[in-house]
Design a protein around this motif. Structure first.
Motif, PDB file in Angstrom:
ATOM      1  N   ASN A   1      37.177 141.112 -36.800  1.00  0.00           N
ATOM      2  CA  ASN A   1      37.761 141.182 -38.137  1.00  0.00           C
ATOM      3  C   ASN A   1      39.272 141.035 -38.079  1.00  0.00           C
ATOM      4  OD1 ASN A   1      39.115 142.839 -40.388  1.00  0.00           O
ATOM      5  ND2 ASN A   1      37.047 142.525 -41.186  1.00  0.00           N
ATOM      6  N   LEU A   2      39.902 141.770 -37.187  1.00  0.00           N
ATOM      7  CA  LEU A   2      41.357 141.691 -37.049  1.00  0.00           C
ATOM      8  C   LEU A   2      41.799 140.328 -36.520  1.00  0.00           C
ATOM      9  CD1 LEU A   2      42.216 145.273 -35.754  1.00  0.00           C
ATOM     10  CD2 LEU A   2      42.460 144.367 -38.072  1.00  0.00           C
ATOM     11  N   ALA A   3      40.990 139.726 -35.651  1.00  0.00           N
ATOM     12  CA  ALA A   3      41.311 138.393 -35.135  1.00  0.00           C
ATOM     13  C   ALA A   3      41.270 137.365 -36.264  1.00  0.00           C
ATOM     14  CB  ALA A   3      40.348 137.992 -34.025  1.00  0.00           C
ATOM     15  N   SER A   4      40.311 137.519 -37.166  1.00  0.00           N
ATOM     16  CA  SER A   4      40.238 136.613 -38.312  1.00  0.00           C
ATOM     17  C   SER A   4      41.488 136.744 -39.176  1.00  0.00           C
ATOM     18  CB  SER A   4      38.986 136.937 -39.133  1.00  0.00           C
ATOM     19  OG  SER A   4      38.936 136.148 -40.293  1.00  0.00           O
ATOM     20  N   GLY A   5      41.881 137.968 -39.468  1.00  0.00           N
ATOM     21  CA  GLY A   5      43.089 138.189 -40.255  1.00  0.00           C
ATOM     22  C   GLY A   5      44.337 137.692 -39.542  1.00  0.00           C
ATOM     23  N   ALA A   6      44.398 137.912 -38.242  1.00  0.00           N
ATOM     24  CA  ALA A   6      45.555 137.453 -37.468  1.00  0.00           C
ATOM     25  C   ALA A   6      45.641 135.925 -37.472  1.00  0.00           C
ATOM     26  CB  ALA A   6      45.479 137.974 -36.035  1.00  0.00           C
ATOM     27  N   ALA A   7      44.503 135.264 -37.362  1.00  0.00           N
ATOM     28  CA  ALA A   7      44.512 133.798 -37.393  1.00  0.00           C
ATOM     29  C   ALA A   7      44.965 133.285 -38.762  1.00  0.00           C
ATOM     30  CB  ALA A   7      43.130 133.249 -37.043  1.00  0.00           C
ATOM     31  N   LEU A   8      44.560 133.969 -39.825  1.00  0.00           N
ATOM     32  CA  LEU A   8      45.046 133.587 -41.158  1.00  0.00           C
ATOM     33  C   LEU A   8      46.557 133.794 -41.257  1.00  0.00           C
ATOM     34  CD1 LEU A   8      42.230 134.988 -43.458  1.00  0.00           C
ATOM     35  CD2 LEU A   8      42.756 132.589 -42.993  1.00  0.00           C
ATOM     36  N   MET A   9      47.047 134.872 -40.677  1.00  0.00           N
ATOM     37  CA  MET A   9      48.490 135.117 -40.684  1.00  0.00           C
ATOM     38  C   MET A   9      49.219 134.028 -39.893  1.00  0.00           C
ATOM     39  SD  MET A   9      49.638 137.887 -42.268  1.00  0.00           S
ATOM     40  CE  MET A   9      48.723 137.263 -43.631  1.00  0.00           C
ATOM     41  N   LEU A  10      48.649 133.605 -38.793  1.00  0.00           N
ATOM     42  CA  LEU A  10      49.274 132.545 -38.000  1.00  0.00           C
ATOM     43  C   LEU A  10      49.237 131.201 -38.733  1.00  0.00           C
ATOM     44  CD1 LEU A  10      48.061 133.689 -34.502  1.00  0.00           C
ATOM     45  CD2 LEU A  10      50.422 133.631 -35.316  1.00  0.00           C
ATOM     46  N   ALA A  11      48.178 130.974 -39.523  1.00  0.00           N
ATOM     47  CA  ALA A  11      48.140 129.773 -40.355  1.00  0.00           C
ATOM     48  C   ALA A  11      49.255 129.832 -41.400  1.00  0.00           C
ATOM     49  CB  ALA A  11      46.780 129.628 -41.036  1.00  0.00           C
ATOM     50  N   LEU A  12      49.463 131.003 -41.980  1.00  0.00           N
ATOM     51  CA  LEU A  12      50.555 131.178 -42.932  1.00  0.00           C
ATOM     52  C   LEU A  12      51.900 130.932 -42.259  1.00  0.00           C
ATOM     53  CD1 LEU A  12      51.797 132.110 -45.628  1.00  0.00           C
ATOM     54  CD2 LEU A  12      51.622 134.462 -44.747  1.00  0.00           C
ATOM     55  N   ARG A  13      52.065 131.481 -41.068  1.00  0.00           N
ATOM     56  CA  ARG A  13      53.328 131.282 -40.332  1.00  0.00           C
ATOM     57  C   ARG A  13      53.572 129.802 -40.080  1.00  0.00           C
ATOM     58  NH1 ARG A  13      56.093 130.906 -35.581  1.00  0.00           N
ATOM     59  NH2 ARG A  13      57.650 132.496 -35.157  1.00  0.00           N
TER      60      ARG A  13
END
Length: 121
Positions: free
Chosen positions: A48-60
């Protein structure tokens, strides 16, 4: 306020700060589970956290002007992590149907104490 936040967003560093908080959250939740035996299962939590982190990296990547293929890679990673979490949860929760699945959920029983009717589901 602009002179503080504008460079953080322009450089994508705001996402780095959020990712640090995500790592702290993971450590706290895993530590609580190790210490008290309560909390989310490690596999589901980390995916779950990896999914959110990947979305954050897409935003970055979008904030700093990365080309669309670079953003797409992070979005695909978020999808993969999300699907992994769903597989973990369905294997754990969906193996056997609960015998009382048609009864009111424990959380909905509080409506009776206030004299109101439970919400229609």
């Amino acid at each position: 306020m602009d002179e503080f936040f504008a460079p953080l967003f322009a450089s994508g560093r705001i996402v780095d700060a959020i990712l640090v908080l995500v790592v702290v959250e993971a450590l706290v939740l895993l530590g609580a589970r190790a210490r008290w035996g309560r909390g989310p299962a490690p596999g589901a939590l980390l995916s779950n956290l990896a999914s959110g982190a990947a979305l954050m990296l897409a935003l970055r990547a979008a904030l700093i002007g990365t080309a669309w293929p670079g953003i797409a890679v992070w979005l695909a990673a978020a999808l993969a992590a999300h699907l992994a979490e769903m597989v973990i949860r369905f294997r754990r929760d969906g193996a056997v149907a609960s015998p009382d699945c048609d009864k009111l959920a424990r959380n909905n029983q509080k409506w009776r104490t206030f004299g109101a009717r439970p919400p229609m589901t």
